[in-house]
Structures are given as C-alpha cells and as structure tokens.
Design an enzyme around this catalytic site. Structure first.
Site, PDB file in Angstrom:
ATOM      1  N   GLU A 184       0.842  -1.207   0.000  1.00  0.00           N
ATOM      2  CA  GLU A 184       0.000   0.000   0.000  1.00  0.00           C
ATOM      3  C   GLU A 184       0.882   1.266   0.000  1.00  0.00           C
ATOM      4  O   GLU A 184       0.668   2.183  -0.788  1.00  0.00           O
ATOM      5  CB  GLU A 184      -0.916  -0.026   1.227  1.00  0.00           C
ATOM      6  CG  GLU A 184      -1.722   1.231   1.478  1.00  0.00           C
ATOM      7  CD  GLU A 184      -1.636   1.702   2.919  1.00  0.00           C
ATOM      8  OE1 GLU A 184      -1.076   2.789   3.153  1.00  0.00           O
ATOM      9  OE2 GLU A 184      -2.101   0.975   3.826  1.00  0.00           O
ATOM     10  N   GLU A 231       6.397   3.938  11.916  1.00  0.00           N
ATOM     11  CA  GLU A 231       4.947   3.755  12.052  1.00  0.00           C
ATOM     12  C   GLU A 231       4.662   2.625  13.060  1.00  0.00           C
ATOM     13  O   GLU A 231       3.811   2.746  13.937  1.00  0.00           O
ATOM     14  CB  GLU A 231       4.327   3.429  10.679  1.00  0.00           C
ATOM     15  CG  GLU A 231       2.812   3.396  10.713  1.00  0.00           C
ATOM     16  CD  GLU A 231       2.169   3.097   9.345  1.00  0.00           C
ATOM     17  OE1 GLU A 231       2.909   2.886   8.358  1.00  0.00           O
ATOM     18  OE2 GLU A 231       0.927   3.047   9.288  1.00  0.00           O
TER      19      GLU A 231
END
Lengths: 429, 426
Positions: free
Chosen positions: A70, A142
């Site tokens: 993604e 992240e």
C-alpha cells in the site's frame, strides 16, 4: 448501468460490473462540495498464504506485506502520486485492514482528473529495490508509534489472544524484523495476484453525474489489457474453536489500566444475509446489555469501573469473528469479572421487549447519522459488498430482527468457553 | 448562491444561528458556551458539562436521560471542551434523526430541542446544589480522563509543550483542568459556578439541518428561556509575551519506543488580522500537508519519521510542529526542521508549492463545511474573533496570497519552546 433505489433513504445507487470484472458503484450527493472515491482490493494482512498468479505452488509471504505494498504503490518513476493529487486539489490516502486495501481521495475540484489518477496509479505498480529499502525506515517508525499506543496494543492483543492459527493475530503492519525481509519481487507477486480488477471495487460518492463518471471509468478500463484471472486460492490453517489464550497482561508506562474482553466466534463462516443478521443481532444485544441507558452501564459507572472510553462492538468476516467490550478502568480484574457476570445474568433472563425496541431505535438512528458521512458510505459499502451484503439493507434488517433470532445469537455467541481477556497494567519502574 | 445559508438571530439570552441544508439525514443542535480561561475556574468548568449530561429535573439519572434519547431514535447527546485563544469553551451537542427518513413519523425535533434545553437549563438538583451522587461519579471520571492524557504519548507531549511554553499565561491550563483541584469541588460550589455560567457566559446555538429557519427559531424561542438577569458577556484580550529572547529546550525521559518531538512557535497573528490568510498558506507550505517541506524532508528524504507536520491555532496565534523519531535522531531532526523555516524566510518557495498549498487549503475549507461539526467550527471563528469573514471571502483571500506575504509572515514567526519526550537508556 443498473440503478438501485432506496426509497426510504431517498438515495439511488448506480452500479455496473465491467467486462474485466471491476465492480463500479456511484452515489450522487448533489448538495455536497466534496467527492470521495475509494478503489479497494479484496486483499489485506490475512492473505499471506496463497498460490501466486501463474504458479502452481502456494507461498507464504512476510508479515506486513499488504500494508507495505500500500505504501509503495504511491511511488512512481516520476515521483510520488500524493503530489499529483495535491496539485489537482485533492487529498489522497490509503489504508490496509485485515482483508482490504483501499486507496482513496477526496476533492472539491476536478473529479474526473483525480479519478483517472486514482485508477491509473493503482493499476501501474513501480517497485525498485532502492525505494523498497527507503520505506523500511518510515514504516519502522509507524510500527514504533503503534507500539507506544496502549489502546492499539490492547485491542490487537485481544485478537492475538483469540487466534492460534489464523493470521488475523498478526499485526497488520508486521514487525521491524518481518518487513526487513520484503523485496520488490515479493511486492510484484502479491500485486499481480490480488490487484486484478475482478478482485476490486470502485466507489464514488459526491456531486457527480453518474452516467458521465461511469463512462469515464469504462473507457479507462477498456484501454487496459487485462486477461481473465482464475479465482484466487487463499489458504488458512484450521483454527480451533476456543481462544488460544484466556488472558494476557501487557505492562506499559500508563496511569490508567485498560481491560478489553471478547468472545471468539465459533463458526465465523457466514456471508450475505446470514452475516448481516448475525452482526446486527450481536450488536443489538451488546447495546441491550451495556448501552448507556442500561442498568449495567449505570452500575459499572457507579462502581467506578468504567469511564467514557467504554465501548463494545462485534465484527465478523470470512474466517474470524469476535465481540469485544472494554475501555479504561481503574481495576481491570474486577472489570473482567463484572462484565462476564453481567453477560451470564443477561442470558438467564428473557429478552425485555421494551428494552429491545429502544435499542433497535437507537441503532437505526445511529445508522442514519453515519450516512451523513460520504467516507462511511464508501468504506462500509465496500466492506459489505466483499462479504456479499448490502449496506442499504441495514435499516430494514434491524426492523425485522425477531426475538428468536436474537435469543439464538445470544445463546450461541456469549459462551464462557469463548471468552478471553487482555489488559494493560502500569509498568513498575 | 452562497456556500452556506447562514442566518443569525439575537434571541433573549443567546444568539441563534440557523443553517438550512438538505445534506444530512439528521438535524444537529450545537450549543457553544464561552468564557475566558480563568485559573480558579478551569477545573470546575471542565467538570460542569459532564454533570449536566448526567441528569435533568425530569430525568434525574444518566440512565433515564439516555433512555429518553434512545427513544428519540437514538438522538445523541455529547459534550466537548476546547480552548480557543484565551477562552475555554463548553460544547453541548445533540443530533437527531430527521423524521423524513423513518418509517415512523413521530415528531422528534421538538423533543430534541426540549431535551437539550433541559440539559443546560433544568439540570437535576436538590436545593441549591447538583446531586452528590452525580458529582462524585463525574469527578472520578474526569480525573481518569486527565490521567489518560499521560497514556497517549502524543497528547501528553503536546500538553507538556503547552505547559512549558505558556508558563505565565492562562493558555497553559489544560482544557480538562487540574487533577489536584478535582477533589475540592463540591455539589454546592459547582452549582454556584453553574449559576454564573448561565448568567454571564456568551451563548450561541447552531441548528443545522433540513428544517426551515423560521421553524428552528420558533423551537429555540419556545425551549430556551434564560434567567432575566443575564449580563453582558465578558471579553478578554490576548495575553502573551511579545518577543522570544531565548528558545527553551525541555527534555523528559520515559519508557517509550519512539521519541516525541514537539515544537511551539509564536506567530503574533490571529484570525482577525489581515495576515491571517498568509499565515494559513505559510503553514501549508511549512508542514500542513504531505507535499509540505516538513513531510518531504523529514520523512520522504531522510526516512526519519512516519509523521512530521505542523498545525496552527487560529486565536492564540501559535504553530505546533510534531514528529515521532528515534531518540538519537533528535539533533538531526531539529536541524532539518529549522532549515525548512529558514528556506521560507529566504523566499525559497516554488510556484508548485504555492499553487499546491492553495489548492489544498481551498479543498480543506470546502470539505470542512460539508460536515455539520466542521461547519459550526468554521462559523464559530467569527464569534471568538469578532471578525466576519465569509467562506467566499476566505477562499478568495487564500487565492490572492503572494510569496512575499508568506515570507513576511515567516519572518515574524519565532520558535519559543522545544519539548522532547525521549526513550530511556539510549
């Protein structure tokens, strides 16, 4: 183009399945400034064991790869597609769930140009070793960000408690170690298998002309060379009915402990109407047990066991399903005891018709409110469609749910054998 | 046609704003209650909305009140607290299904107005005090909410930055108040404070939905009846230091995986200033978007972070920068962030950056007003600043901002405080 009318809601949905298999849905919302579009593949973090397109043998890919893909799909030879969108006055984004990856934009400007950008960038992968390596640092941060977030940890900790074999127990983003192994070839293999139009859905909602938009999408797709793809073979090891772990305690630097508990669904194989009835039934039951107007909520609040962070939900998709109840609490052990007592007490009584009607009205009102949001409509419609349900059936289904259906769901789902608990407690330093 | 059909009417005790629109399947009623942030009141003010939403004269417990709301097709009642400039604002919000979309045609809006007005004006009480059992529960819950800020490290770091940066100004107080002060509040002292709120605060009610403005006005008049001795609301002017002599650096250690870097800047520009629009574009070029200098350099070029962004507070005139990084990358990241501001001061803004930023801001404003909460947020700026700027003027003003104006703004901006929450043992 097919038109589906939802008279009570005063909405008309336009739909067409294109020759290459892509499903397109358009909902006109003439009063809005914003157009929101999502382009979603039925592929997420749980799809880590499959037969790659054109190969005979199944493979297992590194944890976190769907999410990694993604991120990388935005990067092209000419640069970053995020920039193309913002030059065109749109803001783009993407997200990966257990079984979907969605790419999206919202704009109040040039819809056609941005829609073309969305479709084209998702359908033209460009992965290189160099860009793959660069992304590992960003995704590493992240992952660390979520590692420090106790709400995230307790939620995914509870799911991990439930599942012994099913990959829903694995973090969507993977780990710093697992993503280190990802190569550009892995990304292409996943992309080629899961990003065929027949595995995807495009949803557009906003002040658009449905016919014009459909025409644009059809022409765009007709200009691309896709050959038919056989059904994707995905593999999941057999999952035991009971939770893998009954209890897990995480220690973190927090001041308020957290407790989440949930019942693991024994046979999460439903789809279509069965699944819709199931999800709405359990959610309605949870509302009757723990909603803000219930005796239980009042007691828990008075006993100091809950605060406004308290919430509950039920979700099920092919292969996994669970209810979950939890929030911040000063006493996570008593909280767990009290919730399970209350569930058992509720099971022993007959369903109260008045409470049922109130909860039903509340759920219908909440759903109407959710329909104010174009984002909700596009994202949820896609999730429903991938599970052979229709989002716009929610209100009539709520209206039709019978006491018998609810009673059956209650007895079947809320069993002590299926219960598991995950807590975050204060780390003693 | 204007983008927003906004009508304002002065009613006794409050101002009514009506916005007619067919966008939504529900009608929203949003009550904004405003007063200057005051040290001796900040915690009471934080507790008050939670007590109000726990019972009315007619429904004297949260359970009964919630039951009444559920009966209105799940009308929602929510409360919120916010700080805008020198004000601490209480929001009470009710959202109710529009009968048009239901198979059952019970009139819901009249009941929703009635309930919201009772929550605010007819709370559960005995003698001249709130009910002790409600106050006690909500005190505990408020303490827990204050504690939970510590558990969310991003929020915690932001709170700590504000405490350090505004050490001498009322803005330092957290909107949820001070944990140590919660215990001292009694049902009587809180009720006294409440009396003051309904007499002295500035009150605005926003009603948004597919209902005519006349009907909304009738309902508001019928249900919102204030005490006769209402006073003229208090105003306050911005209090803050006018110059930064030395950048303050604050470090704190905790057991975290990722360091949280938060930086605070003074801009000396607020919503009512003519440079406000240039400040907004400045923020967009600096760190507001994914094409901004901070994102491009801290994340895309150096892979130091997953997020690196800036945002500004319109009424206090401050900009915050935030990024999550490895502890040992602190100096490198601060240097890169400082360089980005320097770039703008030197006029290094490309045409592409400028145009992209304007397009994104335009998009953001138009999207915000699609959502009833966002719309009210935008309209309420006018109340806080006493400066009128229609959406159309705003959009046009953004379009006209020049690179020179952005550079001028960037020269006024001063870094005040750097706060870094770092991991242990690195």
């Amino acid at each position: 183009m097919e038109q589906i009318h939802f008279n009570q809601l005063k909405e008309t949905l336009n739909h067409k399945t294109l020759p290459n298999g892509l499903k397109v849905y358009i909902l006109e919302k003439k009063d809005f400034n914003k157009t929101y579009a999502t382009f979603t593949t039925h592929y997420g973090s749980v799809d880590n064991h499959f037969v790659p397109l054109g190969k005979d043998d199944k493979v297992k890919v590194p944890d976190g790869i769907a999410h990694f893909l993604e991120h990388k799909l935005f990067e092209k030879e000419h640069g970053d597609v995020f920039q193309d969108f913002s030059k065109q006055g749109a803001s783009a984004n993407a997200f990966t769930t257990f079984n979907r990856t969605a790419y999206l934009f919202s704009t109040t400007g040039d819809v056609e140009k941005n829609l073309t950008t969305l479709i084209d960038f998702v359908q033209a992968p460009y992965f290189t070793e160099k860009t793959v390596e660069k992304e590992k640092g960003i995704i590493g941060q992240e992952i660390r960000m979520y590692d420090d977030n106790p709400d995230w940890r307790v939620y995914f900790g509870l799911i991990a408690n439930m599942y012994k074999k099913h990959p829903v127990a694995i973090d969507i983003a993977g780990t710093v170690e697992s993503i280190a192994k990802i190569t550009k070839d892995d990304l292409y293999e996943c992309y080629n298998t899961f990003y065929h139009p027949s595995n995807m859905l495009l949803f557009i909602v906003g002040p658009v002309d449905a016919e014009k938009i459909m025409d644009l999408v059809e022409k765009n797709q007709a200009g691309k060379d896709y050959s038919d793809q056989p059904p994707i073979e995905r593999f999941f090891d057999e999952e035991p009915q009971e939770p893998a772990n009954k209890k897990e305690v995480l220690h973190m630097p927090v001041q308020t402990p957290k407790c989440y508990m949930g019942y693991k669904e024994k046979r999460p194989q439903r789809s279509g109407r069965d699944l819709l009835v199931r999800e709405l039934s359990i959610n309605l039951l949870l509302e009757m047990m723990f909603g803000k107007s219930t005796k239980n909520y009042e007691k828990l609040y008075e006993e100091g066991l809950i605060d406004p962070s308290f919430s509950f939900d039920y979700t099920e998709e092919m292969g996994f399903g669970f209810s979950m109840i939890g929030g911040d609490t000063t006493d996570p052990d008593t909280f767990a005891e009290r919730i399970s007592e209350m569930v058992n007490e509720f099971k022993q009584q007959a369903l109260n018709e008045e409470d049922l009607e109130r909860a039903r009205k509340k759920k219908i009102g909440s759903f109407l409110r959710a329909l104010n949001s174009p984002e909700f409509i596009a994202n949820q419609f896609t999730r429903y469609e991938f599970n052979d349900m229709n989002l716009f059936d929610v209100i009539p289904t709520f209206e039709e749910l019978t006491v018998k259906q609810l009673q059956d769901a209650l007895n079947d789902h809320f069993q002590d054998s299926q219960l598991t608990v995950c807590q975050v407690k204060k780390k003693q330093s | 046609m204007t983008l927003v059909d906004h009508h304002v009417a002065d009613l006794p005790g409050m101002t009514l704003h009506t916005i007619e629109t067919t966008k939504y399947k529900t009608t929203s009623l949003i009550l904004q209650i405003k007063s200057p942030i005051a040290e001796e009141e900040v915690t009471k003010r934080a507790l008050l909305p939670y007590v109000l939403q726990s019972g009315t004269e007619r429904y004297s417990s949260s359970k009964e009140l919630r039951g009444a709301l559920d009966g209105l097709y799940g009308a929602t009642l929510g409360v919120d607290l916010s700080k805008k400039g020198e004000y601490q604002i209480i929001t009470l919000r009710m959202d109710v299904a529009n009968e048009k979309f239901l198979s059952d045609n019970t009139p819901l809006l009249d009941r929703a107005f009635e309930l919201l007005s009772q929550v605010f004006l007819k709370p559960a009480k005995e003698n001249e005090a709130f009910l002790p059992r409600i106050v006690q529960k909500e005190k505990r819950s408020l303490k827990q909410q204050i504690e939970s800020i510590y558990d969310d490290k991003m929020r915690y770091a932001n709170k700590r930055l504000i405490e350090e940066m505004f050490e001498e100004e009322p803005y330092r107080f957290n909107v949820y108040g001070n944990e140590q002060e919660v215990d001292q509040i009694t049902p009587e002292t809180l009720y006294d404070y409440y009396q003051k709120v309904i007499k002295e605060d500035e009150i605005h009610l926003y009603a948004v939905g597919d209902v005519s403005k006349d009907a909304l006005q009738e309902l508001a008049k019928k249900h919102f009846v204030f005490p006769a001795d209402r006073m003229e609301p208090k105003r306050t002017s911005s209090a803050g230091k006018q110059r930064v002599d030395e950048v303050k650096e604050v470090f704190e250690e905790q057991e975290v995986q990722q360091g949280k870097l938060h930086m605070g800047y003074r801009t000396y520009i607020t919503y009512s200033d003519p440079e406000y629009l240039a400040l907004q574009v400045f923020n967009g070029v600096f760190g507001g978007f994914s094409h901004s200098k901070l994102f491009m350099n801290v994340r895309e070029k150096e892979s130091l972070a997953y997020y690196a962004a800036s945002r500004f507070e319109s009424h206090k005139g401050i900009i915050f920068v935030m990024s999550g990084i490895e502890t040992n990358n602190y100096e490198k990241t601060v240097k890169i962030i400082n360089e980005q501001l320097e770039e703008i001061r030197n006029g290094n803004i490309t045409d592409g950056e400028l145009e992209q930023t304007k397009a994104m801001i335009r998009n953001q404003i138009l999207e915000t007003v699609d959502d009833s909460t966002g719309l009210v947020e935008v309209l309420y700026h006018e109340v806080v600043s006493r400066h009128k700027r229609t959406i159309e003027e705003w959009l046009e003003g953004i379009q006209n901002v020049t690179k020179e104006q952005i550079r001028d703004v960037s020269k006024k901006i001063q870094l005040d405080t750097i706060y870094f929450l770092k991991g242990r043992g690195e």
